[in-house]
Each structure stands twice: as structure tokens, then as C-alpha cells.
Design a protein around this motif. Sequence first.
Motif, PDB file in Angstrom:
ATOM      1  N   ALA A 127     -37.488 -52.261  35.831  1.00 16.95           N
ATOM      2  CA  ALA A 127     -38.700 -51.618  35.321  1.00 16.95           C
ATOM      3  C   ALA A 127     -39.844 -51.821  36.302  1.00 16.95           C
ATOM      4  N   PRO A 128     -40.897 -51.002  36.210  1.00 13.15           N
ATOM      5  CA  PRO A 128     -42.004 -51.119  37.173  1.00 13.15           C
ATOM      6  C   PRO A 128     -42.765 -52.438  37.090  1.00 13.15           C
ATOM      7  N   ASP A 129     -42.678 -53.159  35.965  1.00  8.93           N
ATOM      8  CA  ASP A 129     -43.367 -54.447  35.862  1.00  8.93           C
ATOM      9  C   ASP A 129     -42.558 -55.590  36.463  1.00  8.93           C
ATOM     10  N   GLY A 130     -41.393 -55.270  37.035  1.00  9.87           N
ATOM     11  CA  GLY A 130     -40.558 -56.281  37.665  1.00  9.87           C
ATOM     12  C   GLY A 130     -39.455 -56.815  36.784  1.00  9.87           C
ATOM     13  N   SER A 131     -39.508 -56.538  35.493  1.00  9.07           N
ATOM     14  CA  SER A 131     -38.431 -56.977  34.610  1.00  9.07           C
ATOM     15  C   SER A 131     -37.157 -56.206  34.935  1.00  9.07           C
ATOM     16  N   SER A 132     -36.027 -56.861  34.728  1.00  8.10           N
ATOM     17  CA  SER A 132     -34.763 -56.222  35.107  1.00  8.10           C
ATOM     18  C   SER A 132     -33.632 -56.718  34.223  1.00  8.10           C
ATOM     19  N   LEU A 133     -32.545 -56.009  34.319  1.00  8.23           N
ATOM     20  CA  LEU A 133     -31.351 -56.355  33.544  1.00  8.23           C
ATOM     21  C   LEU A 133     -30.127 -55.914  34.322  1.00  8.23           C
TER      22      LEU A 133
ATOM     23  N   ARG B 150     -32.460 -33.700  22.558  1.00  7.93           N
ATOM     24  CA  ARG B 150     -33.511 -34.373  21.777  1.00  7.93           C
ATOM     25  C   ARG B 150     -32.983 -35.602  21.025  1.00  7.93           C
ATOM     26  N   HIS B 151     -31.665 -35.685  20.882  1.00  6.34           N
ATOM     27  CA  HIS B 151     -31.079 -36.832  20.181  1.00  6.34           C
ATOM     28  C   HIS B 151     -30.953 -38.057  21.080  1.00  6.34           C
ATOM     29  N   PHE B 152     -31.275 -37.900  22.359  1.00  6.54           N
ATOM     30  CA  PHE B 152     -31.073 -38.980  23.321  1.00  6.54           C
ATOM     31  C   PHE B 152     -32.359 -39.225  24.115  1.00  6.54           C
ATOM     32  N   GLY B 153     -32.425 -40.394  24.752  1.00  7.51           N
ATOM     33  CA  GLY B 153     -33.505 -40.615  25.688  1.00  7.51           C
ATOM     34  C   GLY B 153     -33.410 -39.587  26.805  1.00  7.51           C
ATOM     35  N   CYS B 154     -34.487 -38.860  27.042  1.00  3.99           N
ATOM     36  CA  CYS B 154     -34.447 -37.788  28.045  1.00  3.99           C
ATOM     37  C   CYS B 154     -35.852 -37.547  28.575  1.00  3.99           C
ATOM     38  N   LEU B 155     -35.933 -37.032  29.783  1.00  2.00           N
ATOM     39  CA  LEU B 155     -37.233 -36.822  30.406  1.00  2.00           C
ATOM     40  C   LEU B 155     -38.048 -35.749  29.698  1.00  2.00           C
ATOM     41  N   MET B 156     -37.388 -34.823  29.038  1.00  2.00           N
ATOM     42  CA  MET B 156     -38.112 -33.792  28.299  1.00  2.00           C
ATOM     43  C   MET B 156     -39.083 -34.430  27.308  1.00  2.00           C
ATOM     44  N   ALA B 157     -38.628 -35.497  26.634  1.00  2.00           N
ATOM     45  CA  ALA B 157     -39.437 -36.156  25.608  1.00  2.00           C
ATOM     46  C   ALA B 157     -39.965 -37.513  26.045  1.00  2.00           C
ATOM     47  N   ASN B 158     -39.295 -38.144  27.002  1.00  3.47           N
ATOM     48  CA  ASN B 158     -39.618 -39.529  27.368  1.00  3.47           C
ATOM     49  C   ASN B 158     -39.860 -39.626  28.873  1.00  3.47           C
ATOM     50  N   ALA B 159     -41.012 -39.124  29.309  1.00  4.59           N
ATOM     51  CA  ALA B 159     -41.311 -39.048  30.743  1.00  4.59           C
ATOM     52  C   ALA B 159     -41.268 -40.411  31.418  1.00  4.59           C
ATOM     53  N   ARG B 160     -41.631 -41.468  30.704  1.00  3.38           N
ATOM     54  CA  ARG B 160     -41.722 -42.777  31.357  1.00  3.38           C
ATOM     55  C   ARG B 160     -40.366 -43.314  31.792  1.00  3.38           C
ATOM     56  N   LEU B 161     -39.272 -42.719  31.332  1.00  2.00           N
ATOM     57  CA  LEU B 161     -37.954 -43.135  31.811  1.00  2.00           C
ATOM     58  C   LEU B 161     -37.825 -42.944  33.321  1.00  2.00           C
TER      59      LEU B 161
ATOM     60  N   VAL C 193     -42.014 -33.558  34.919  1.00  6.84           N
ATOM     61  CA  VAL C 193     -42.154 -34.988  35.202  1.00  6.84           C
ATOM     62  C   VAL C 193     -41.920 -35.284  36.682  1.00  6.84           C
ATOM     63  N   ASN C 194     -42.908 -35.917  37.303  1.00  5.68           N
ATOM     64  CA  ASN C 194     -42.767 -36.371  38.677  1.00  5.68           C
ATOM     65  C   ASN C 194     -41.764 -37.529  38.704  1.00  5.68           C
ATOM     66  N   PRO C 195     -40.668 -37.414  39.464  1.00  7.83           N
ATOM     67  CA  PRO C 195     -39.627 -38.447  39.420  1.00  7.83           C
ATOM     68  C   PRO C 195     -40.051 -39.786  40.016  1.00  7.83           C
ATOM     69  N   GLU C 196     -41.174 -39.815  40.724  1.00 10.17           N
ATOM     70  CA  GLU C 196     -41.657 -41.071  41.290  1.00 10.17           C
ATOM     71  C   GLU C 196     -42.720 -41.722  40.405  1.00 10.17           C
ATOM     72  N   THR C 197     -43.627 -40.918  39.850  1.00  7.20           N
ATOM     73  CA  THR C 197     -44.758 -41.471  39.103  1.00  7.20           C
ATOM     74  C   THR C 197     -44.622 -41.355  37.595  1.00  7.20           C
ATOM     75  N   ALA C 198     -43.704 -40.518  37.124  1.00  2.51           N
ATOM     76  CA  ALA C 198     -43.499 -40.220  35.691  1.00  2.51           C
ATOM     77  C   ALA C 198     -44.659 -39.438  35.094  1.00  2.51           C
ATOM     78  N   GLU C 199     -45.588 -38.957  35.920  1.00  6.37           N
ATOM     79  CA  GLU C 199     -46.678 -38.130  35.424  1.00  6.37           C
ATOM     80  C   GLU C 199     -46.197 -36.691  35.214  1.00  6.37           C
ATOM     81  N   ARG C 200     -46.708 -36.050  34.191  1.00  8.14           N
ATOM     82  CA  ARG C 200     -46.429 -34.627  33.995  1.00  8.14           C
ATOM     83  C   ARG C 200     -47.458 -33.846  34.815  1.00  8.14           C
ATOM     84  N   ASP C 201     -47.131 -33.636  36.078  1.00  7.92           N
ATOM     85  CA  ASP C 201     -48.101 -33.092  37.023  1.00  7.92           C
ATOM     86  C   ASP C 201     -47.743 -31.705  37.545  1.00  7.92           C
ATOM     87  N   ALA C 202     -46.816 -31.027  36.882  1.00 11.57           N
ATOM     88  CA  ALA C 202     -46.429 -29.675  37.299  1.00 11.57           C
ATOM     89  C   ALA C 202     -45.886 -28.929  36.085  1.00 11.57           C
ATOM     90  N   LYS C 203     -45.817 -27.595  36.201  1.00 12.24           N
ATOM     91  CA  LYS C 203     -45.343 -26.762  35.091  1.00 12.24           C
ATOM     92  C   LYS C 203     -44.298 -25.752  35.596  1.00 12.24           C
TER      93      LYS C 203
END
Length: 256
Positions: free
Chosen positions: A85-91, A56-67, A205-215
Amino acid sequence: MRVEAVYRYPVKGLSPEALEEVVLTPGECIPQDRRFALAQGDAPFDPAAPSWLPKRHFGCLMANARLALLRTGFEPRSGRLSIRAPDGSSLVADTRTEDGRAAIGAFLAEFLGPEARGTPRFVEAPGHNFTDVAKKCVSIIGLSSLHALEAAVDTPLDPIRFRANIYVSGGEPWAEFGLLGQEIQIGGARLRVFKRIVRCAATEVNPETAERDAKPQHWLRERFGHSDLGVYAEVLEGGQVSLGDALEPLEADLLH
């Protein structure tokens, strides 16, 4: 059982990288696995005196699905990390420099938006891995167990939801649980299985869409009476592990 896939996750919560082979070292994780993390601004992580902290102290899919929408690649020799990123921005930035780490931290913080707490830091500490458990280890999932879950709920589940290092085929469902406390041979390496992996909300979290679509964690409890999938193993004797290698339990009389 045989090795079907090997992955490392250089940045905690971000993209997997598939490997054809890897050399394991006693007492260590897969090389470059969870080497970096995005520490939230309120995380008490000190790179100069690193200690294990809950996810929980770090960016993680448990809390931050959009990653899951970010696509990353890490080059160990150059130290460069690329993020798209999905909008085309990059680093593309150098993880070895203070400026590079600051740029990565800023990019990830901006992407997280309100989910970023305080001023997040992109962190690394030599010799430290940002694993979900305190002991350095390798995570292993039996695909037969995953398929049993899929069949029970009539839903396909991408194995990457579970972010394991090694996926093995063959054997009965849940056979890996029977290896708890035992030593195993995978390719040229010897490991000891020490813990079942309790699944968390990251698997939603779906690893392609970032949707929470399963349990998955709920389905495991409902259908099988536990919320575990896969096991952790510590490396006792190093060696190379390659796709197609066998995973075999070692008989007690062969250990002496």
C-alpha cells in the motif's frame, strides 16, 4: 500490426504484470489473468459453483479508484501474492490456503474502508476467470486507436488505463473494429474477434495516482460517436505469442 505489450492482471482491479511471451490455450484467457477477485460482502458469488457476475460485485476500478494505488505481484508456482500500500504497509500471503486468502481479503477490505460492502472475500474458483464479459477471452487494443483519441483531446493517456491483455502497433485507427467476426493469427495462436470493448468509468482512473483525471468514455462518444476502444477475441487454436509477433487477419480460403 505487431504486438508491443502483453499483460495479465492476476487479481481483478489490481496491478498489471508485463509478459514477454505467453502460451494461449483454446477457450481460455491468458494464464493467470483475472484468476482472483475481491468479492464484496453482498456479492452472490459461490466458489463451489462459479458463474459470471458483473464487475460491480467485485473490487474494481470502476467503483474503487483507490485500488490503483496498490502494487501487487503474484507468483504462480508458490501461490504467493504480495501487496504493498502507499503508506508502506504490506502483505505476503499464500492464495492456496484458507488463512492466506482470509488475510488478503482482510487487507484489501481495510484498504477500501467504507467502499467495502459487508465482509469482502478474496475468491478463486478453479477454471473460472473474473472477466468483464461472460466468455473467456483475450482483450486487444490497437495503439493507433488510442493515439487517435489522445490527439482528438490533446491529452496523453496511459494505455494501462484500459487494462488490455495485448497492445498492438501499426494499422489505421479503429482498424481492429474491422476484424469483428473474423479470425486472426497472433504469433502461433489463432483467435476470433467477437466483440468491441465498451469502455467504463474505470478508464477515468490514473493508474499511478488513482485520481479520476480523464473522461475517455465521454471523449470517445463526443469525438467518435461511440464509447468503444479495443476488441475481445476468443482463442481457437493455442500457441505462443511474443513481443514483436504480427497480428494478421486470416483469409477465408485459408481457414478450410
